[in-house]
Design a protein around this motif. Structure first.
Motif, mmCIF file in Angstrom:
data_model
loop_
_atom_site.group_PDB
_atom_site.id
_atom_site.type_symbol
_atom_site.label_atom_id
_atom_site.label_comp_id
_atom_site.label_asym_id
_atom_site.label_seq_id
_atom_site.Cartn_x
_atom_site.Cartn_y
_atom_site.Cartn_z
ATOM 1 N N ASP A 275 16.281 -4.143 85.255
ATOM 2 C CA ASP A 275 15.291 -3.552 84.362
ATOM 3 C C ASP A 275 15.440 -4.220 83.003
ATOM 4 O O ASP A 275 16.219 -3.792 82.153
ATOM 5 C CB ASP A 275 15.508 -2.045 84.249
ATOM 6 C CG ASP A 275 14.448 -1.365 83.379
ATOM 7 O OD1 ASP A 275 13.551 -2.071 82.877
ATOM 8 O OD2 ASP A 275 14.522 -0.128 83.208
ATOM 9 N N GLY A 276 14.690 -5.286 82.773
ATOM 10 C CA GLY A 276 14.816 -6.054 81.551
ATOM 11 C C GLY A 276 14.291 -5.353 80.312
ATOM 12 O O GLY A 276 14.625 -5.750 79.191
ATOM 13 N N THR A 277 13.488 -4.303 80.480
ATOM 14 C CA THR A 277 12.925 -3.627 79.314
ATOM 15 C C THR A 277 14.008 -2.965 78.467
ATOM 16 O O THR A 277 13.886 -2.884 77.241
ATOM 17 C CB THR A 277 11.905 -2.564 79.747
ATOM 18 O OG1 THR A 277 12.543 -1.599 80.605
ATOM 19 C CG2 THR A 277 10.749 -3.200 80.500
ATOM 20 N N VAL A 278 15.067 -2.501 79.119
ATOM 21 C CA VAL A 278 16.149 -1.832 78.379
ATOM 22 C C VAL A 278 16.880 -2.823 77.483
ATOM 23 O O VAL A 278 17.103 -2.564 76.296
ATOM 24 C CB VAL A 278 17.133 -1.159 79.359
ATOM 25 C CG1 VAL A 278 18.303 -0.538 78.595
ATOM 26 C CG2 VAL A 278 16.426 -0.096 80.186
ATOM 27 N N LYS A 279 17.228 -3.976 78.033
ATOM 28 C CA LYS A 279 17.906 -4.991 77.227
ATOM 29 C C LYS A 279 16.973 -5.533 76.148
ATOM 30 O O LYS A 279 17.410 -5.798 75.014
ATOM 31 C CB LYS A 279 18.407 -6.130 78.117
ATOM 32 C CG LYS A 279 19.236 -7.164 77.368
ATOM 33 C CD LYS A 279 19.895 -8.151 78.304
ATOM 34 C CE LYS A 279 20.757 -9.152 77.548
ATOM 35 N NZ LYS A 279 21.475 -10.086 78.454
ATOM 36 N N ASP A 280 15.702 -5.680 76.451
ATOM 37 C CA ASP A 280 14.740 -6.151 75.459
ATOM 38 C C ASP A 280 14.647 -5.185 74.280
ATOM 39 O O ASP A 280 14.519 -5.605 73.120
ATOM 40 C CB ASP A 280 13.354 -6.323 76.088
ATOM 41 C CG ASP A 280 13.297 -7.497 77.053
ATOM 42 O OD1 ASP A 280 14.196 -8.363 76.986
ATOM 43 O OD2 ASP A 280 12.365 -7.539 77.877
ATOM 44 N N GLU A 281 14.741 -3.887 74.576
ATOM 45 C CA GLU A 281 14.683 -2.892 73.504
ATOM 46 C C GLU A 281 15.918 -2.990 72.612
ATOM 47 O O GLU A 281 15.823 -2.831 71.383
ATOM 48 C CB GLU A 281 14.562 -1.496 74.112
ATOM 49 C CG GLU A 281 14.243 -0.388 73.106
ATOM 50 C CD GLU A 281 15.460 0.084 72.330
ATOM 51 O OE1 GLU A 281 15.303 0.487 71.164
ATOM 52 O OE2 GLU A 281 16.578 0.041 72.896
ATOM 53 N N ILE A 282 17.069 -3.241 73.216
ATOM 54 C CA ILE A 282 18.299 -3.394 72.426
ATOM 55 C C ILE A 282 18.185 -4.612 71.516
ATOM 56 O O ILE A 282 18.524 -4.552 70.322
ATOM 57 C CB ILE A 282 19.517 -3.525 73.354
ATOM 58 C CG1 ILE A 282 19.709 -2.248 74.180
ATOM 59 C CG2 ILE A 282 20.787 -3.823 72.549
ATOM 60 C CD1 ILE A 282 20.797 -2.358 75.233
ATOM 61 N N ILE A 283 17.702 -5.726 72.071
ATOM 62 C CA ILE A 283 17.540 -6.947 71.278
ATOM 63 C C ILE A 283 16.542 -6.718 70.138
ATOM 64 O O ILE A 283 16.759 -7.165 68.999
ATOM 65 C CB ILE A 283 17.091 -8.108 72.174
ATOM 66 C CG1 ILE A 283 18.215 -8.473 73.156
ATOM 67 C CG2 ILE A 283 16.685 -9.322 71.354
ATOM 68 C CD1 ILE A 283 17.831 -9.525 74.186
ATOM 69 N N ARG A 284 15.447 -6.011 70.439
ATOM 70 C CA ARG A 284 14.451 -5.719 69.399
ATOM 71 C C ARG A 284 15.080 -4.886 68.286
ATOM 72 O O ARG A 284 14.846 -5.140 67.090
ATOM 73 C CB ARG A 284 13.273 -4.968 70.016
ATOM 74 C CG ARG A 284 12.167 -4.611 69.011
ATOM 75 C CD ARG A 284 11.248 -3.538 69.546
ATOM 76 N NE ARG A 284 11.969 -2.316 69.879
ATOM 77 C CZ ARG A 284 12.374 -1.443 68.967
ATOM 78 N NH1 ARG A 284 12.143 -1.659 67.674
ATOM 79 N NH2 ARG A 284 13.012 -0.357 69.330
#
Length: 331
Positions: free
Chosen positions: A217-226
């Protein structure tokens, strides 16, 4: 003292007779702002009016637990270090294991489970050498946090630096070798698999097979990076960030995660989306944040966090852990 490494992840029920996946239910309820522990009743009733009692200390029932974050600080730092497709950390990273033990202390402090010992004389000692104590025995539902909490509850009082060293296994005292928390990275990865963020695969490395955990689930890591990039390149005020989130100490949590990722040598993975000039400014901001938040009281120009009354001794632990990070070779 031996470490209770045999503990299994708790899966509290969401209703009467519900034996479904509690980890997934907890994640979903956390993200929606609901109670991840299914209410505050101390008994469950099934269709035949039979009641099942349980110890309220076993699973946290405090109102603050309703807004616990979906991911712990340890899980966020681990996610930043993981290679998305390969599913493993860099073999050359020697700092992340030590940093993760510090994240355990910060997470327990942010959840009001541990705090500095209330002794006015503690200010005579360096921040990292001040003793901490357990102030709440309520379990969190996160296996590593609860294992550390039980260990600290039954142990003598020790300093922040001592606890990080002992949980990392960095001690010559054979009587305290049992304080080491083992396989922390693997257990965190399996917890993220339970939450649907990672998946488990087998990869062959020359002479042996190894379990890897690619991102599913890449959305979770993307949110952390954002969140990392926004904090480091924008001028959002801490109060504005806290007002937009139901998670307690949202801005301080983000700062703690960023500084931990910096100490663990995984922050660069989040900053790759930035241009060269913006990346350099981000690293400068990290140094400023680490300097401002690694002292107590928070007197730095960038440390503008509202400390609720009575919570100062808990948040002092966060500053002490960050102070330990400033002394690491990676900084």
């Amino acid at each position: 003292m031996s470490s209770t490494s045999g503990l299994s992840r708790r899966r509290p029920a969401n209703g009467a007779g519900d034996s479904g996946d509690g980890a997934a239910g907890s994640a979903n309820s956390s993200s929606s702002g609901g109670d991840p522990y299914g209410g505050t009743n101390h008994s469950r009733t099934n269709s035949e009016d039979r009641k099942i009692a349980f110890d309220p200390n076993e699973i946290g029932q405090d109102d603050e637990d309703k807004y616990a974050p979906k991911l712990t600080l340890m899980e966020e730092v681990l996610l930043l270090g993981l290679k998305d497709k390969q599913g493993y950390l860099s073999f050359w990273n020697d700092n992340i294991s030590y940093t993760l033990r510090g994240c355990i202390l910060m997470e327990l402090a942010l959840r009001d489970r541990i705090a500095m010992v209330k002794d006015p004389n503690r200010r005579r000692f360096p921040l990292a050498d001040r003793y901490i104590e357990v102030i709440s025995e309520r379990l969190t539902g996160e296996v590593l946090l609860d294992e550390a909490l039980k260990m600290m509850r039954s142990s003598e009082k020790m300093s922040v630096a001592n606890w990080i060293d002992l949980m990392s296994g960095e001690t010559w005292n054979v009587m305290k070798i049992g304080y080491q928390l083992k396989q922390v990275r693997e257990r965190l990865a399996k917890g993220l698999v339970d939450k649907g963020i990672l998946r488990t695969e087998k990869r062959n490395f020359l002479l042996f097979d190894m379990a890897t955990h690619p991102v599913s689930d890449g959305t979770v890591k993307d949110e952390i990076i954002r969140r990392v990039c926004t904090t480091l390149v924008s001028r959002a005020s801490p109060s504005a960030v806290d007002a937009q989130s139901q998670v307690p100490y949202a801005y301080l949590r983000t700062v703690a995660m960023i500084c931990a990722a910096y100490a663990a040598n995984v922050l660069e993975n989040a900053l790759m989306v930035l241009g060269h000039e913006a990346r350099e400014k981000a690293y400068t901001k990290v140094d400023e944040l680490l300097g401002d938040y690694s002292v107590w009281p928070l007197t730095g120009t960038g440390a503008k966090v509202d400390v609720p009354q009575g919570k100062d001794v808990s948040l002092e632990v966060v500053a002490a852990v960050l102070n330990v990070y400033t002394k690491m070779d990676s900084i």
